[in-house]
Design a protein around this motif. Sequence first.
Motif, PDB file in Angstrom:
ATOM      1  N   LEU A 161       0.823  -1.212   0.000  1.00  0.00           N
ATOM      2  CA  LEU A 161       0.000   0.000   0.000  1.00  0.00           C
ATOM      3  C   LEU A 161       0.857   1.262   0.000  1.00  0.00           C
ATOM      4  O   LEU A 161       0.539   2.231  -0.688  1.00  0.00           O
ATOM      5  N   ALA A 162       1.957   1.240   0.742  1.00  0.00           N
ATOM      6  CA  ALA A 162       2.850   2.401   0.783  1.00  0.00           C
ATOM      7  C   ALA A 162       3.458   2.651  -0.597  1.00  0.00           C
ATOM      8  O   ALA A 162       3.546   3.789  -1.048  1.00  0.00           O
ATOM      9  N   LYS A 163       3.849   1.568  -1.272  1.00  0.00           N
ATOM     10  CA  LYS A 163       4.442   1.707  -2.606  1.00  0.00           C
ATOM     11  C   LYS A 163       3.435   2.209  -3.637  1.00  0.00           C
ATOM     12  O   LYS A 163       3.805   2.839  -4.620  1.00  0.00           O
ATOM     13  N   LYS A 164       2.155   1.914  -3.401  1.00  0.00           N
ATOM     14  CA  LYS A 164       1.100   2.396  -4.301  1.00  0.00           C
ATOM     15  C   LYS A 164       0.809   3.874  -4.071  1.00  0.00           C
ATOM     16  O   LYS A 164       0.010   4.466  -4.779  1.00  0.00           O
ATOM     17  N   GLY A 165       1.407   4.430  -3.021  1.00  0.00           N
ATOM     18  CA  GLY A 165       1.202   5.839  -2.736  1.00  0.00           C
ATOM     19  C   GLY A 165      -0.069   6.132  -1.955  1.00  0.00           C
ATOM     20  O   GLY A 165      -0.581   7.247  -1.975  1.00  0.00           O
ATOM     21  N   MET A 166      -0.575   5.131  -1.270  1.00  0.00           N
ATOM     22  CA  MET A 166      -1.787   5.306  -0.480  1.00  0.00           C
ATOM     23  C   MET A 166      -1.513   6.201   0.732  1.00  0.00           C
ATOM     24  O   MET A 166      -0.429   6.158   1.294  1.00  0.00           O
ATOM     25  N   ALA A 167      -2.483   6.999   1.128  1.00  0.00           N
ATOM     26  CA  ALA A 167      -2.332   7.906   2.264  1.00  0.00           C
ATOM     27  C   ALA A 167      -2.302   7.135   3.582  1.00  0.00           C
ATOM     28  O   ALA A 167      -2.880   6.054   3.689  1.00  0.00           O
ATOM     29  N   LEU A 168      -1.643   7.708   4.555  1.00  0.00           N
ATOM     30  CA  LEU A 168      -1.500   7.095   5.876  1.00  0.00           C
ATOM     31  C   LEU A 168      -2.836   6.664   6.477  1.00  0.00           C
ATOM     32  O   LEU A 168      -2.979   5.540   6.950  1.00  0.00           O
ATOM     33  N   LYS A 169      -3.810   7.554   6.421  1.00  0.00           N
ATOM     34  CA  LYS A 169      -5.120   7.270   7.005  1.00  0.00           C
ATOM     35  C   LYS A 169      -5.752   6.031   6.366  1.00  0.00           C
ATOM     36  O   LYS A 169      -6.297   5.177   7.054  1.00  0.00           O
ATOM     37  N   ALA A 170      -5.639   5.917   5.053  1.00  0.00           N
ATOM     38  CA  ALA A 170      -6.211   4.783   4.331  1.00  0.00           C
ATOM     39  C   ALA A 170      -5.469   3.482   4.658  1.00  0.00           C
ATOM     40  O   ALA A 170      -6.090   2.432   4.809  1.00  0.00           O
ATOM     41  N   ILE A 171      -4.163   3.562   4.789  1.00  0.00           N
ATOM     42  CA  ILE A 171      -3.371   2.375   5.132  1.00  0.00           C
ATOM     43  C   ILE A 171      -3.731   1.911   6.544  1.00  0.00           C
ATOM     44  O   ILE A 171      -3.949   0.721   6.777  1.00  0.00           O
ATOM     45  N   ALA A 172      -3.816   2.853   7.474  1.00  0.00           N
ATOM     46  CA  ALA A 172      -4.171   2.520   8.857  1.00  0.00           C
ATOM     47  C   ALA A 172      -5.534   1.826   8.905  1.00  0.00           C
ATOM     48  O   ALA A 172      -5.701   0.816   9.583  1.00  0.00           O
ATOM     49  N   LYS A 173      -6.470   2.340   8.129  1.00  0.00           N
ATOM     50  CA  LYS A 173      -7.814   1.760   8.098  1.00  0.00           C
ATOM     51  C   LYS A 173      -7.778   0.354   7.490  1.00  0.00           C
ATOM     52  O   LYS A 173      -8.390  -0.573   8.011  1.00  0.00           O
ATOM     53  N   ALA A 174      -7.030   0.193   6.422  1.00  0.00           N
ATOM     54  CA  ALA A 174      -6.926  -1.111   5.755  1.00  0.00           C
ATOM     55  C   ALA A 174      -6.295  -2.166   6.668  1.00  0.00           C
ATOM     56  O   ALA A 174      -6.653  -3.339   6.607  1.00  0.00           O
ATOM     57  N   LEU A 175      -5.373  -1.725   7.513  1.00  0.00           N
ATOM     58  CA  LEU A 175      -4.684  -2.665   8.398  1.00  0.00           C
ATOM     59  C   LEU A 175      -5.318  -2.737   9.792  1.00  0.00           C
ATOM     60  O   LEU A 175      -4.829  -3.477  10.640  1.00  0.00           O
ATOM     61  N   ARG A 198      -5.138  -0.598  12.145  1.00  0.00           N
ATOM     62  CA  ARG A 198      -4.136  -0.166  13.116  1.00  0.00           C
ATOM     63  C   ARG A 198      -4.195   1.346  13.206  1.00  0.00           C
ATOM     64  O   ARG A 198      -4.698   1.999  12.299  1.00  0.00           O
ATOM     65  N   SER A 199      -3.642   1.892  14.278  1.00  0.00           N
ATOM     66  CA  SER A 199      -3.646   3.345  14.421  1.00  0.00           C
ATOM     67  C   SER A 199      -2.657   3.962  13.425  1.00  0.00           C
ATOM     68  O   SER A 199      -1.713   3.299  12.982  1.00  0.00           O
ATOM     69  N   GLU A 200      -2.885   5.220  13.094  1.00  0.00           N
ATOM     70  CA  GLU A 200      -1.978   5.916  12.177  1.00  0.00           C
ATOM     71  C   GLU A 200      -0.577   5.987  12.773  1.00  0.00           C
ATOM     72  O   GLU A 200       0.408   5.835  12.063  1.00  0.00           O
ATOM     73  N   GLU A 201      -0.512   6.191  14.101  1.00  0.00           N
ATOM     74  CA  GLU A 201       0.786   6.254  14.773  1.00  0.00           C
ATOM     75  C   GLU A 201       1.555   4.954  14.609  1.00  0.00           C
ATOM     76  O   GLU A 201       2.747   4.946  14.340  1.00  0.00           O
ATOM     77  N   SER A 202       0.869   3.845  14.781  1.00  0.00           N
ATOM     78  CA  SER A 202       1.471   2.527  14.668  1.00  0.00           C
ATOM     79  C   SER A 202       2.000   2.291  13.256  1.00  0.00           C
ATOM     80  O   SER A 202       3.121   1.828  13.055  1.00  0.00           O
ATOM     81  N   VAL A 203       1.176   2.637  12.268  1.00  0.00           N
ATOM     82  CA  VAL A 203       1.554   2.464  10.867  1.00  0.00           C
ATOM     83  C   VAL A 203       2.763   3.341  10.539  1.00  0.00           C
ATOM     84  O   VAL A 203       3.722   2.894   9.907  1.00  0.00           O
ATOM     85  N   LYS A 204       2.720   4.585  10.995  1.00  0.00           N
ATOM     86  CA  LYS A 204       3.809   5.529  10.735  1.00  0.00           C
ATOM     87  C   LYS A 204       5.122   5.032  11.350  1.00  0.00           C
ATOM     88  O   LYS A 204       6.170   5.053  10.696  1.00  0.00           O
ATOM     89  N   ALA A 205       5.037   4.559  12.583  1.00  0.00           N
ATOM     90  CA  ALA A 205       6.228   4.068  13.287  1.00  0.00           C
ATOM     91  C   ALA A 205       6.816   2.844  12.579  1.00  0.00           C
ATOM     92  O   ALA A 205       8.030   2.736  12.396  1.00  0.00           O
ATOM     93  N   ARG A 206       5.947   1.935  12.161  1.00  0.00           N
ATOM     94  CA  ARG A 206       6.420   0.715  11.500  1.00  0.00           C
ATOM     95  C   ARG A 206       7.026   1.042  10.129  1.00  0.00           C
ATOM     96  O   ARG A 206       8.047   0.481   9.741  1.00  0.00           O
TER      97      ARG A 206
END
Length: 60
Positions: A24-38, A40-48
Motif C-alpha cells: 500500500l505504501a508503494k502504491k502511494g496510499m495515504a497514511l489514514k487509508a493504510i491505517a484503516k486497511a490494516l 491499526r492506528s496511524e501512529e502505529s503504521v507511521k512508526a512501523r
Amino acid sequence: MAGDRFERHKQPWTADELQKLHTLAKKGMALKAIAKALTRSEESVKARAKQDGLSIAKLR
C-alpha cells in the motif's frame, strides 16, 4: 465503545500485515487509508513504516 479502536494496540505485526503495508505504501496510499486497511492506528503504521524505511504519502 471508545476502547475498541485500539484493541490491537501494541500487537506484533504479522508477515501478512507487513506485506500489505509495503504494498500500500508503494502504491502511494495515504497514511489514514493504510491505517484503516490494516485496522491499526496511524501512529502505529507511521512508526512501523519508518522502522522499515518506507515513505508514506502525506494525508490529502
